[in-house]
Design a protein around this motif. Structure first.
Motif, PDB file in Angstrom:
ATOM      1  N   MET A 197     -10.592  -1.044  63.029  1.00  0.00           N
ATOM      2  CA  MET A 197     -11.059  -0.514  61.748  1.00  0.00           C
ATOM      3  C   MET A 197     -11.229  -1.655  60.748  1.00  0.00           C
ATOM      4  SD  MET A 197      -9.223   2.224  59.188  1.00  0.00           S
ATOM      5  CE  MET A 197      -9.346   3.555  60.362  1.00  0.00           C
ATOM      6  N   ALA A 198     -12.362  -1.654  60.052  1.00  0.00           N
ATOM      7  CA  ALA A 198     -12.624  -2.693  59.061  1.00  0.00           C
ATOM      8  C   ALA A 198     -11.665  -2.556  57.893  1.00  0.00           C
ATOM      9  CB  ALA A 198     -14.068  -2.587  58.574  1.00  0.00           C
ATOM     10  N   PRO A 199     -11.230  -3.677  57.325  1.00  0.00           N
ATOM     11  CA  PRO A 199     -10.331  -3.593  56.164  1.00  0.00           C
ATOM     12  C   PRO A 199     -11.024  -2.888  55.005  1.00  0.00           C
ATOM     13  CG  PRO A 199     -11.121  -5.838  56.475  1.00  0.00           C
ATOM     14  CD  PRO A 199     -11.547  -5.069  57.682  1.00  0.00           C
ATOM     15  N   PRO A 200     -10.273  -2.123  54.214  1.00  0.00           N
ATOM     16  CA  PRO A 200     -10.890  -1.359  53.123  1.00  0.00           C
ATOM     17  C   PRO A 200     -11.443  -2.269  52.034  1.00  0.00           C
ATOM     18  CG  PRO A 200      -8.499  -1.193  53.033  1.00  0.00           C
ATOM     19  CD  PRO A 200      -8.824  -1.888  54.306  1.00  0.00           C
ATOM     20  N   THR A 201     -12.612  -1.895  51.530  1.00  0.00           N
ATOM     21  CA  THR A 201     -13.271  -2.635  50.449  1.00  0.00           C
ATOM     22  C   THR A 201     -13.594  -1.674  49.313  1.00  0.00           C
ATOM     23  OG1 THR A 201     -14.247  -4.264  51.951  1.00  0.00           O
ATOM     24  CG2 THR A 201     -15.302  -3.995  49.802  1.00  0.00           C
ATOM     25  N   VAL A 202     -13.337  -2.110  48.092  1.00  0.00           N
ATOM     26  CA  VAL A 202     -13.719  -1.328  46.917  1.00  0.00           C
ATOM     27  C   VAL A 202     -14.708  -2.140  46.098  1.00  0.00           C
ATOM     28  CG1 VAL A 202     -11.585  -0.003  46.809  1.00  0.00           C
ATOM     29  CG2 VAL A 202     -11.752  -2.152  45.556  1.00  0.00           C
ATOM     30  N   VAL A 203     -15.605  -1.423  45.435  1.00  0.00           N
ATOM     31  CA  VAL A 203     -16.620  -2.041  44.589  1.00  0.00           C
ATOM     32  C   VAL A 203     -16.271  -1.738  43.136  1.00  0.00           C
ATOM     33  CG1 VAL A 203     -19.061  -2.098  43.971  1.00  0.00           C
ATOM     34  CG2 VAL A 203     -18.374  -1.801  46.369  1.00  0.00           C
ATOM     35  N   VAL A 204     -16.157  -2.786  42.338  1.00  0.00           N
ATOM     36  CA  VAL A 204     -15.869  -2.650  40.911  1.00  0.00           C
ATOM     37  C   VAL A 204     -17.147  -3.002  40.160  1.00  0.00           C
ATOM     38  CG1 VAL A 204     -14.376  -3.349  39.017  1.00  0.00           C
ATOM     39  CG2 VAL A 204     -13.497  -3.373  41.367  1.00  0.00           C
ATOM     40  N   SER A 205     -17.715  -2.032  39.462  1.00  0.00           N
ATOM     41  CA  SER A 205     -18.990  -2.255  38.778  1.00  0.00           C
ATOM     42  C   SER A 205     -18.863  -1.921  37.301  1.00  0.00           C
ATOM     43  CB  SER A 205     -20.098  -1.421  39.415  1.00  0.00           C
ATOM     44  OG  SER A 205     -19.738  -0.055  39.466  1.00  0.00           O
ATOM     45  N   LEU A 248     -13.377  -1.578  25.899  1.00  0.00           N
ATOM     46  CA  LEU A 248     -12.190  -0.730  25.968  1.00  0.00           C
ATOM     47  C   LEU A 248     -12.574   0.720  26.255  1.00  0.00           C
ATOM     48  CD1 LEU A 248     -10.114  -2.025  22.903  1.00  0.00           C
ATOM     49  CD2 LEU A 248      -9.855  -2.674  25.299  1.00  0.00           C
ATOM     50  N   ALA A 249     -13.680   1.157  25.658  1.00  0.00           N
ATOM     51  CA  ALA A 249     -14.086   2.558  25.779  1.00  0.00           C
ATOM     52  C   ALA A 249     -14.674   2.887  27.146  1.00  0.00           C
ATOM     53  CB  ALA A 249     -15.106   2.892  24.689  1.00  0.00           C
ATOM     54  N   THR A 250     -15.230   1.894  27.828  1.00  0.00           N
ATOM     55  CA  THR A 250     -15.923   2.145  29.101  1.00  0.00           C
ATOM     56  C   THR A 250     -15.375   1.214  30.171  1.00  0.00           C
ATOM     57  OG1 THR A 250     -17.910   2.701  27.834  1.00  0.00           O
ATOM     58  CG2 THR A 250     -18.178   2.381  30.206  1.00  0.00           C
ATOM     59  N   PRO A 251     -14.334   1.623  30.869  1.00  0.00           N
ATOM     60  CA  PRO A 251     -13.776   0.760  31.915  1.00  0.00           C
ATOM     61  C   PRO A 251     -14.725   0.658  33.100  1.00  0.00           C
ATOM     62  CG  PRO A 251     -12.730   2.907  31.968  1.00  0.00           C
ATOM     63  CD  PRO A 251     -13.618   2.900  30.754  1.00  0.00           C
ATOM     64  N   PRO A 252     -14.583  -0.375  33.911  1.00  0.00           N
ATOM     65  CA  PRO A 252     -15.412  -0.485  35.112  1.00  0.00           C
ATOM     66  C   PRO A 252     -15.173   0.691  36.055  1.00  0.00           C
ATOM     67  CG  PRO A 252     -14.260  -2.549  34.653  1.00  0.00           C
ATOM     68  CD  PRO A 252     -13.667  -1.520  33.755  1.00  0.00           C
ATOM     69  N   GLN A 253     -16.186   1.017  36.824  1.00  0.00           N
ATOM     70  CA  GLN A 253     -16.066   2.071  37.831  1.00  0.00           C
ATOM     71  C   GLN A 253     -15.614   1.462  39.151  1.00  0.00           C
ATOM     72  OE1 GLN A 253     -19.938   3.947  37.886  1.00  0.00           O
ATOM     73  NE2 GLN A 253     -19.377   5.351  36.240  1.00  0.00           N
ATOM     74  N   VAL A 254     -14.728   2.160  39.831  1.00  0.00           N
ATOM     75  CA  VAL A 254     -14.205   1.696  41.116  1.00  0.00           C
ATOM     76  C   VAL A 254     -14.598   2.708  42.180  1.00  0.00           C
ATOM     77  CG1 VAL A 254     -12.150   1.033  42.411  1.00  0.00           C
ATOM     78  CG2 VAL A 254     -12.260   0.602  39.942  1.00  0.00           C
ATOM     79  N   THR A 255     -15.318   2.240  43.200  1.00  0.00           N
ATOM     80  CA  THR A 255     -15.761   3.116  44.288  1.00  0.00           C
ATOM     81  C   THR A 255     -15.461   2.454  45.626  1.00  0.00           C
ATOM     82  OG1 THR A 255     -17.991   2.161  44.187  1.00  0.00           O
ATOM     83  CG2 THR A 255     -17.590   4.162  42.906  1.00  0.00           C
ATOM     84  N   ARG A 256     -15.366   3.266  46.663  1.00  0.00           N
ATOM     85  CA  ARG A 256     -15.181   2.739  48.016  1.00  0.00           C
ATOM     86  C   ARG A 256     -16.508   2.262  48.565  1.00  0.00           C
ATOM     87  NH1 ARG A 256     -10.921   4.178  51.308  1.00  0.00           N
ATOM     88  NH2 ARG A 256     -11.998   2.807  52.778  1.00  0.00           N
ATOM     89  N   VAL A 273     -17.931  -6.835  41.206  1.00  0.00           N
ATOM     90  CA  VAL A 273     -17.131  -7.625  42.129  1.00  0.00           C
ATOM     91  C   VAL A 273     -16.649  -6.696  43.238  1.00  0.00           C
ATOM     92  CG1 VAL A 273     -14.972  -7.263  40.841  1.00  0.00           C
ATOM     93  CG2 VAL A 273     -15.202  -9.257  42.334  1.00  0.00           C
ATOM     94  N   ASP A 274     -16.635  -7.201  44.475  1.00  0.00           N
ATOM     95  CA  ASP A 274     -16.127  -6.450  45.624  1.00  0.00           C
ATOM     96  C   ASP A 274     -14.750  -6.984  45.985  1.00  0.00           C
ATOM     97  OD1 ASP A 274     -18.647  -5.443  45.481  1.00  0.00           O
ATOM     98  OD2 ASP A 274     -19.245  -5.984  47.522  1.00  0.00           O
ATOM     99  N   LEU A 275     -13.822  -6.074  46.271  1.00  0.00           N
ATOM    100  CA  LEU A 275     -12.465  -6.446  46.669  1.00  0.00           C
ATOM    101  C   LEU A 275     -12.189  -5.895  48.061  1.00  0.00           C
ATOM    102  CD1 LEU A 275     -10.266  -5.701  43.496  1.00  0.00           C
ATOM    103  CD2 LEU A 275     -10.879  -7.936  44.405  1.00  0.00           C
ATOM    104  N   THR A 276     -11.807  -6.778  48.981  1.00  0.00           N
ATOM    105  CA  THR A 276     -11.456  -6.365  50.339  1.00  0.00           C
ATOM    106  C   THR A 276      -9.983  -6.643  50.576  1.00  0.00           C
ATOM    107  OG1 THR A 276     -13.684  -6.829  51.158  1.00  0.00           O
ATOM    108  CG2 THR A 276     -11.924  -6.674  52.792  1.00  0.00           C
TER     109      THR A 276
END
Length: 456
Positions: A1-9, A445-453, A70-73
């Protein structure tokens, strides 16, 4: 299984600096710290969050500096620090006797206190020391003021001016404590005042600090209540107050601004009426005065205008016992009625200001701005600024920048101590050299980044 990655936009223009990111991955992952790698190859420390993990899902917190995306794995558990180097938030030696913790967050140097219930400024719970590490200036050097207290509807003439930060203590629960995030939850009970509907009320305050982040987050929870303040029905609304001190003749912040322009009325009739009532009360014949009353009489002898503001309201505080409850009710009812009329006289005009307001130049060095969710106080010379965003607007504010004493206040109340911030609202507070960019900071402050898989 590939390591999990999240996308922060991020949809907000500009660079994010040490932005906190919380994400969840499938599986029950053990260990306190894990490592992730960005799509640029940088290593990021991730702290496992026990309070947000559930069976089959593990939550992590990380801080990332990026622009747009930014992508985080997640790569695996973190090993021992290389070369003995420590990453993250550090705890230091405390200064105040009631300090719970002193933190160097990598951006802020702050001290959180539990209070002593002594009835003075130095007995408050909250942040009693606070500053930016790089600047090296304590915005609360004396320890006699605090960031984070809440006051209304308890600190009102109707309730006998019960002051929760000064009149009670808090217990602090550690929700999360690691190099990336410290999450504390204060618990307390407000002392009873004059109003039956406000007796026995409990509260909790969540504070979250993350490594290197130029802002912190808090949320206030209070048992449900409904009462009347300033002739208005108040249901689950509070006054949150942040204080700052520059010393006599000096202001840490000398301007106030609300996003899109400031609508305000200047002056504080309530404070003026309270001062007048203090003089009347001191001059009235009195037999068998309480020891506390005699103490206040000694302290208020001479130039009353130069006396500490606390002495005015403390004389009429039900907690202090300087006057009996019936006299407090009668005298504060007169103060309230007179102030209520004066607040809405035709000469109390509303000013619509497109430019930041020099609060110390207006009567009583006080303004009452209207509704807003993004506000700031800043210093025109140094460039330092405090920026607030609330997830729902406060219906009004009280802003004080008093040069004589150096005291500055940001409060979510309108005239006559009427609370205006809904309970449960998230407050993000940023501090730094943001004089010219505070509106951009507020947008972030009002609009945090979105985090998705990552679906790949």
């Amino acid at each position: 299984m590939a390591p999990p990655t999240v996308v922060v936009s991020d949809v907000v223009p500009g660079r994010r600096v040490c932005e906190p990111v919380i994400f969840t991955v499938e599986g029950d992952l053990g260990g306190d710290l894990w490592l992730a790698r960005t799509d640029a190859g940088d290593e990021v420390t991730c702290q496992r969050l026990a309070s947000r993990s559930t069976p089959g899902r593990t939550a992590f917190a990380a801080v990332v500096t990026f622009e747009k995306r930014v992508d985080l794995t997640l790569t695996g558990p973190a090993g021992e620090p290389r070369g003995g180097q420590r990453y993250g938030i550090r705890e230091g030696r405390t200064r105040e006797p009631d300090a719970f913790v002193r933190l160097d967050t990598g951006y802020f140097d702050l001290e959180m206190c539990t209070g002593t219930a002594g009835g003075t400024g130095s007995s408050k719970w909250g942040l009693r020391h606070f500053g930016a590490v790089a600047e090296g200036v304590d915005l609360l050097p004396s320890g006699d003021n605090a960031i984070g207290g809440f006051y209304g509807p308890f600190f009102t003439p109707e309730n006998g001016l019960i002051n929760p930060p000064e009149h009670t203590t808090v217990d602090v629960e550690v929700v999360e404590r690691g190099p990336v995030m410290h999450h504390y939850r204060m618990h307390g009970t407000v002392p009873d005042g004059l109003l039956d509907e406000l007796k026995g009320k409990r509260f909790a305050i969540d504070w979250i600090f993350t490594y290197g982040t130029p802002y912190f987050t808090r949320v206030y929870h209070v048992d449900d209540f409904q009462t009347v303040v300033n002739g208005r029905s108040i249901t689950n609304k509070i006054t949150v107050g942040d204080e700052f001190e520059g010393g006599k003749g000096e202001l840490l912040f000398d301007r106030f601004a609300a996003y899109g322009g400031t609508r305000y009325r200047a002056g504080d009739p309530y404070a003026e009426e309270l001062v007048t009532m203090v003089a009347e009360t001191m001059a009235a014949p009195r037999r068998g005065a309480a020891p506390k009353f005699e103490e206040f009489r000694r302290l208020l002898t001479g130039d009353m205008r130069s006396a500490h503001w606390d002495l005015y309201w403390r004389l009429f505080c039900a907690w202090e016992g300087a006057l009996d409850d019936e006299e407090i009710r009668e005298r504060l009812a007169r103060v309230r009625a007179a102030a209520h009329v004066r607040a809405d006289l035709p000469d109390r005009v509303w000013t619509l200001a497109g430019e930041p307001v020099e609060v110390s130049a207006v009567p009583d060095e006080t303004i009452f701005p209207g509704p807003a969710s993004k506000t700031a106080e800043f210093h025109t010379g140094t460039g330092r600024a405090m920026v607030w965003w609330t997830s729902a607007p406060s219906g009004a504010f009280q802003i004080v920048q008093r040069r004589q004493s150096g005291w500055v206040n940001w409060g979510t109340n309108g005239e006559n101590e009427c609370p205006e911030l809904p309970v449960g609202v998230e407050i993000k507070t940023a501090y730094g050299m943001f004089r010219d960019t505070w509106a951009d900071v507020a947008d972030q402050l009002a609009t945090p980044p979105q985090v998705t898989r990552d679906a790949r």
